[in-house]
Design a protein around this motif. Structure first.
Motif, PDB file in Angstrom:
ATOM      1  N   TYR A   1       1.883   7.552   3.976  1.00  0.00           N
ATOM      2  CA  TYR A   1       0.830   6.812   3.295  1.00  0.00           C
ATOM      3  C   TYR A   1       1.337   6.369   1.926  1.00  0.00           C
ATOM      4  O   TYR A   1       2.187   7.024   1.337  1.00  0.00           O
ATOM      5  N   SER A   2       0.771   5.280   1.414  1.00  0.00           N
ATOM      6  CA  SER A   2       1.177   4.823   0.088  1.00  0.00           C
ATOM      7  C   SER A   2      -0.024   4.267  -0.666  1.00  0.00           C
ATOM      8  O   SER A   2      -1.044   3.895  -0.080  1.00  0.00           O
ATOM      9  N   VAL A   3       0.141   4.204  -1.977  1.00  0.00           N
ATOM     10  CA  VAL A   3      -0.842   3.559  -2.842  1.00  0.00           C
ATOM     11  C   VAL A   3      -0.058   2.846  -3.940  1.00  0.00           C
ATOM     12  O   VAL A   3       0.973   3.340  -4.394  1.00  0.00           O
TER      13      VAL A   3
ATOM     14  N   ASN B   1       3.889   2.982  -7.638  1.00  0.00           N
ATOM     15  CA  ASN B   1       3.373   3.372  -6.324  1.00  0.00           C
ATOM     16  C   ASN B   1       3.848   4.775  -5.972  1.00  0.00           C
ATOM     17  O   ASN B   1       4.799   5.291  -6.549  1.00  0.00           O
TER      18      ASN B   1
ATOM     19  N   ARG C   1      -9.460   5.032  -4.437  1.00  0.00           N
ATOM     20  CA  ARG C   1      -8.754   3.747  -4.328  1.00  0.00           C
ATOM     21  C   ARG C   1      -8.259   3.599  -2.891  1.00  0.00           C
ATOM     22  O   ARG C   1      -7.822   4.570  -2.280  1.00  0.00           O
ATOM     23  N   LYS C   2      -8.284   2.399  -2.376  1.00  0.00           N
ATOM     24  CA  LYS C   2      -7.777   2.151  -1.030  1.00  0.00           C
ATOM     25  C   LYS C   2      -6.274   2.419  -1.001  1.00  0.00           C
ATOM     26  O   LYS C   2      -5.541   2.023  -1.890  1.00  0.00           O
ATOM     27  N   HIS C   3      -5.839   3.108   0.018  1.00  0.00           N
ATOM     28  CA  HIS C   3      -4.414   3.377   0.211  1.00  0.00           C
ATOM     29  C   HIS C   3      -3.972   2.708   1.507  1.00  0.00           C
ATOM     30  O   HIS C   3      -4.791   2.214   2.273  1.00  0.00           O
ATOM     31  N   THR C   4      -2.680   2.696   1.744  1.00  0.00           N
ATOM     32  CA  THR C   4      -2.123   2.080   2.948  1.00  0.00           C
ATOM     33  C   THR C   4      -1.586   3.159   3.874  1.00  0.00           C
ATOM     34  O   THR C   4      -0.823   4.025   3.441  1.00  0.00           O
ATOM     35  N   LYS C   5      -1.980   3.093   5.126  1.00  0.00           N
ATOM     36  CA  LYS C   5      -1.431   3.984   6.146  1.00  0.00           C
ATOM     37  C   LYS C   5      -0.214   3.289   6.749  1.00  0.00           C
ATOM     38  O   LYS C   5      -0.340   2.264   7.405  1.00  0.00           O
ATOM     39  N   ILE C   6       0.964   3.848   6.497  1.00  0.00           N
ATOM     40  CA  ILE C   6       2.197   3.289   7.034  1.00  0.00           C
ATOM     41  C   ILE C   6       2.409   3.796   8.457  1.00  0.00           C
ATOM     42  O   ILE C   6       2.810   3.044   9.341  1.00  0.00           O
ATOM     43  N   SER C   7       2.139   5.085   8.661  1.00  0.00           N
ATOM     44  CA  SER C   7       2.178   5.703   9.990  1.00  0.00           C
ATOM     45  C   SER C   7       1.241   6.905   9.933  1.00  0.00           C
ATOM     46  O   SER C   7       0.595   7.152   8.914  1.00  0.00           O
TER      47      SER C   7
END
Length: 146
Positions: A87-89, A19, A77-83
């Protein structure tokens, strides 16, 4: 802008994780994750064309010699918004070959004189962190770069 990789839980820092976490000092206008898989488990190679014999696809004549077309596609690719600024993938290792991936962030830069889009990327991570050949060091390791 600060880019960081995931914690290594006591392992050496040069290991590539599955990641990427991207932290920015400003809120980006847009964030994207991109990835591509290698075509085989024999070459850790994401080039569009490579010197490869035999060529399993299409040969392209070039001034430097014939190149082999490698239909490598970089896909979103879908990523994640933490704030708003983090962001992370996350990726699972592929069943064969390697996966390369990274995050991009776009910032809108505006001042009294101009306005433009500024795009930055993290470095590329590759999983698994293996090579299709053994480590080599010393005088016996001279070869040819492809």
């Amino acid at each position: 802008i600060i880019f960081t990789k995931s914690p290594t839980n006591g392992r050496p820092l040069n290991l590539v994780e599955n990641n990427i976490i991207m932290k920015t000092s400003e809120k980006p206008e847009k964030v994207e994750a991109w990835y591509a898989d290698t075509l085989t488990s024999k070459r850790r190679d994401w080039r569009l064309a490579a010197l490869q014999t035999p060529c399993p696809t299409k040969v392209i004549p070039t001034p430097g010699g014939d190149a082999c077309l490698q239909p490598i596609l970089w896909l979103p690719r879908k990523h994640t918004k933490i704030s708003d600024t983090e962001y992370s993938v996350v990726f699972d290792p592929p069943k064969s070959g390697w996966t390369a991936f990274f995050l991009t962030a776009v910032f809108n830069i505006t001042n009294d004189f101009f306005e433009f889009k500024f795009k930055v990327t993290t470095q590329v991570s590759v999983i698994p962190n293996t090579f299709p050949f053994p480590d080599c060091s010393g005088a016996g390791c001279h070869g040819t770069l492809v």
